[in-house]
Design a protein around this motif. Structure first.
Motif, PDB file in Angstrom:
ATOM      1  N   VAL A 179       4.001  -4.755   2.891  1.00  0.00           N
ATOM      2  CA  VAL A 179       5.180  -3.955   2.606  1.00  0.00           C
ATOM      3  C   VAL A 179       5.502  -3.078   3.807  1.00  0.00           C
ATOM      4  CG1 VAL A 179       3.886  -2.038   1.574  1.00  0.00           C
ATOM      5  CG2 VAL A 179       6.253  -2.456   0.862  1.00  0.00           C
ATOM      6  N   ASP A 180       6.780  -2.790   4.014  1.00  0.00           N
ATOM      7  CA  ASP A 180       7.214  -1.933   5.114  1.00  0.00           C
ATOM      8  C   ASP A 180       7.068  -0.469   4.746  1.00  0.00           C
ATOM      9  OD1 ASP A 180       8.087  -3.900   6.987  1.00  0.00           O
ATOM     10  OD2 ASP A 180       9.764  -4.318   5.659  1.00  0.00           O
ATOM     11  N   ALA A 181       6.638   0.322   5.707  1.00  0.00           N
ATOM     12  CA  ALA A 181       6.507   1.769   5.497  1.00  0.00           C
ATOM     13  C   ALA A 181       7.868   2.435   5.662  1.00  0.00           C
ATOM     14  CB  ALA A 181       5.515   2.358   6.489  1.00  0.00           C
ATOM     15  N   ASP A 187      -5.867  -3.199  -1.115  1.00  0.00           N
ATOM     16  CA  ASP A 187      -5.627  -4.568  -0.655  1.00  0.00           C
ATOM     17  C   ASP A 187      -4.272  -4.737   0.035  1.00  0.00           C
ATOM     18  OD1 ASP A 187      -8.068  -5.439  -1.628  1.00  0.00           O
ATOM     19  OD2 ASP A 187      -7.239  -5.910  -3.619  1.00  0.00           O
ATOM     20  N   MET A 188      -3.385  -3.750  -0.098  1.00  0.00           N
ATOM     21  CA  MET A 188      -2.054  -3.851   0.489  1.00  0.00           C
ATOM     22  C   MET A 188      -2.121  -3.698   2.008  1.00  0.00           C
ATOM     23  SD  MET A 188       1.177  -4.307  -0.229  1.00  0.00           S
ATOM     24  CE  MET A 188       1.374  -3.806  -1.945  1.00  0.00           C
ATOM     25  N   LEU A 189      -1.248  -4.437   2.710  1.00  0.00           N
ATOM     26  CA  LEU A 189      -1.091  -4.291   4.155  1.00  0.00           C
ATOM     27  C   LEU A 189       0.226  -3.565   4.412  1.00  0.00           C
ATOM     28  CD1 LEU A 189      -2.173  -7.861   5.351  1.00  0.00           C
ATOM     29  CD2 LEU A 189      -3.559  -5.768   5.293  1.00  0.00           C
ATOM     30  N   TYR A 190       0.198  -2.537   5.253  1.00  0.00           N
ATOM     31  CA  TYR A 190       1.375  -1.704   5.507  1.00  0.00           C
ATOM     32  C   TYR A 190       1.879  -1.938   6.935  1.00  0.00           C
ATOM     33  CZ  TYR A 190      -0.414   0.542   1.335  1.00  0.00           C
ATOM     34  OH  TYR A 190      -0.873   0.777   0.056  1.00  0.00           O
ATOM     35  N   VAL A 191       3.156  -2.238   7.062  1.00  0.00           N
ATOM     36  CA  VAL A 191       3.772  -2.499   8.361  1.00  0.00           C
ATOM     37  C   VAL A 191       4.542  -1.251   8.777  1.00  0.00           C
ATOM     38  CG1 VAL A 191       5.369  -3.949   9.651  1.00  0.00           C
ATOM     39  CG2 VAL A 191       3.946  -4.959   7.850  1.00  0.00           C
ATOM     40  N   VAL A 192       4.227  -0.731   9.982  1.00  0.00           N
ATOM     41  CA  VAL A 192       4.810   0.526  10.454  1.00  0.00           C
ATOM     42  C   VAL A 192       5.525   0.288  11.779  1.00  0.00           C
ATOM     43  CG1 VAL A 192       4.359   2.944  11.020  1.00  0.00           C
ATOM     44  CG2 VAL A 192       2.902   1.747   9.348  1.00  0.00           C
TER      45      VAL A 192
END
Length: 526
Positions: A515-517, A480-485
């Motif tokens: 959350v940020d990668a 369910d987490m979204l990761y920002v790259v």
């Protein structure tokens, strides 16, 4: 007629002095005794003209002489009684301070959606631009007043009232101030001119003078901090702090607030802690400064020639947005003015409560210097920082400005770790780089436990899209987490697509869906 002329002259002088100088009509302030002393002095001079023998002195002269001596004695005693030798214990207790050990308790973990990034200068520039766009002639008739950082519907805003630009502009436009400006403190693109015609203002004259409109109703109080605030329905009000003195004619003590409708001039007095919830400032920054100065100066008593244990603020005040309210903050350091703090004081201007958190680290000016070193080739300047809590790490946050004054970047610096400092052209880039710096240098709080224990997620990309320029957002299957790259750091992300096998490392952060990668590897691209 000659006998009553001195009395009429004295009364006339008294009325004129009260009308024009508006002294507080209380013996807890020095203005009233001084005016009465002056009136009695003039009365005595006029009535003693022609008196040649002691027996010529009448009852009026004797009464006036007695009152003059009493008033003079009161002023002398009041000055002596107001000295720090007699008042230091009272002054020390004016700051309602509580010491706490947890930084998380004094400053909650940052909410990046409500991060205050505009200072008053930025918001004023946005206001000036807005006025020019609305009506180019408005700026020649009205000026932008002092800004107030307020919370409106749970969001922080800078609020600026328009005010009269001088006496002649007041004559031609009295009662026609066209409105106020509301500028988001979190978003450069959110600014609004609120049409709201009103009359009373600190720059008005006679009945349109804000202080004069209140004076004869609240003459027993000192009036200060004439701030403009907005209620949750969007209506503007003047909020004025009323105060008296605790020790003779010194030691300011806030008694309440007066809320003034700028249209009707109707006013209501609210004792301390009984004001409406939308009022953000009962205790002014000046009150905080005075109380903090007394606390630091007398913490070890009045007689302290060695300055043992004395504290002082770090020559600056900032803001903390906490629990939906605006707080003042400043660092404390020893009177030796070194470059390290002994801790922070967080001050609630609604209640006057203060919280002292002992954290040793760099003072704000030192942190600003570290930020500017990162961008010295570009010549950017850092604004006075806000105090943040980033995953348990006490952190300074500043905007970086170019020669034009426009914001060109953002910077973070750890309070306790001088090497953990980073900047970026965007807020997200700056925060990502700061997290990397904390991991690299070793954070002092929550992040120190994560230095060797980044959370790694290995999986298959189910969806990928563009978040903002230079950033991609990725969702993994069964996650369910979204990761920002960041594509500048990890160019492979721009070639990634659904079905690719990837490993994403990030900080262990609870209670968020994005959350940020910190690391990004695409195993499907050879």
């Amino acid at each position: 007629m000659k006998k009553i002329m001195p009395i009429l002259l004295g009364l006339l002088l008294l009325v004129v002095s009260i009308y024009f100088f508006m002294p507080v009509l209380s013996f807890k302030f020095i203005q009233l005794p001084l005016i009465l002393l002056g009136v009695l002095f003039i009365f005595l001079i006029t009535t003693f003209v022609g008196v040649k023998q002691p027996e010529d002195i009448g009852i009026k002269q004797k009464i006036a002489s007695g009152l003059f001596i009493i008033m003079l004695a009161y002023i002398l005693i009041a000055f002596i009684g107001s000295s720090s030798f007699f008042t230091w214990k009272t002054k020390l207790k004016e700051l309602n301070i509580k010491e706490i050990s947890s930084f998380d308790e004094s400053v909650p973990n940052v909410d990046m959606q409500n991060l205050v990034i505009l200072d008053e200068e930025d918001a004023r520039r946005a206001s000036e631009k807005l006025i020019t766009e609305k009506d180019p002639s408005m700026g020649s008739l009205f000026q932008i007043g002092e800004g107030t950082l307020s919370v409106v519907n749970d969001k922080p805003y800078w609020v600026f009232p328009l005010e009269y630009r001088g006496f002649f502009k007041w004559i031609s436009n009295r009662g026609e101030i066209p409105g106020f400006l509301k500028v988001s403190a979190t978003n450069f693109n959110e600014a609004e001119f609120v049409s709201y015609q009103f009359a009373v203002s600190p720059t008005g004259y006679f009945s349109d003078d804000l202080k004069r409109s209140l004076y004869f109703k609240y003459a027993q109080y000192g009036l200060t901090d004439f701030s403009f605030e907005v209620d949750d329905e969007g209506k503007g009000y003047w909020v004025v702090t009323a105060y008296t003195h605790d020790t003779w004619i010194s030691t300011m003590k806030v008694t309440g607030t007066i809320i003034v409708d700028p249209v009707t001039k109707a006013s209501t007095f609210y004792p301390v802690n009984e004001q409406p919830k939308w009022v953000d400032r009962v205790y002014s920054m000046e009150t905080f400064n005075a109380q903090l100065d007394w606390y630091g100066r007398y913490v070890n008593g009045w007689w302290n020639p060695s300055d043992e244990g004395k504290l002082t603020d770090t020559d600056g005040k900032g803001y903390v947005f906490k629990d939906g309210e605006i707080y003042f903050y400043t660092g404390l350091t020893s009177v030796g003015k070194d470059s390290a703090t002994t801790g922070f004081v967080i001050y609630n201007p609604r209640t006057g409560e203060a919280y002292y958190n002992r954290i040793s680290g760099s003072i704000e000016q030192k942190a600003v210097g570290l930020m500017e070193e990162l961008v010295q080739n570009a010549g950017y300047k850092a604004s006075y920082p806000y105090l943040l809590n980033i995953n348990g790490e006490a952190t300074y946050f500043s905007t970086l400005k170019g020669n034009s004054g426009n914001v060109v970047g953002y910077a973070f610096a750890s309070v306790q770790n001088y090497k953990a400092v980073a900047w970026g052209k965007t807020l997200r880039e700056a925060q990502t780089e700061y997290n990397r710096a904390l991991l690299r240098e070793g954070g002092t709080n929550a992040l120190s436990d994560q230095t060797l224990d980044l959370k790694k997620e290995k999986g298959t990309i189910s969806r990928i899209g563009t978040l903002t320029e230079g950033y991609y957002i990725i969702k993994l299957e069964n996650d369910d987490m979204l990761y920002v790259v960041n594509s500048e750091e990890f160019p492979m992300v721009s070639l990634s697509q659904s079905g690719d096998q990837v490993t994403i490392s990030h900080l262990k952060i609870d209670g968020t869906g994005k959350v940020d990668a910190i690391e990004y590897i695409n195993h499907s691209i050879k």
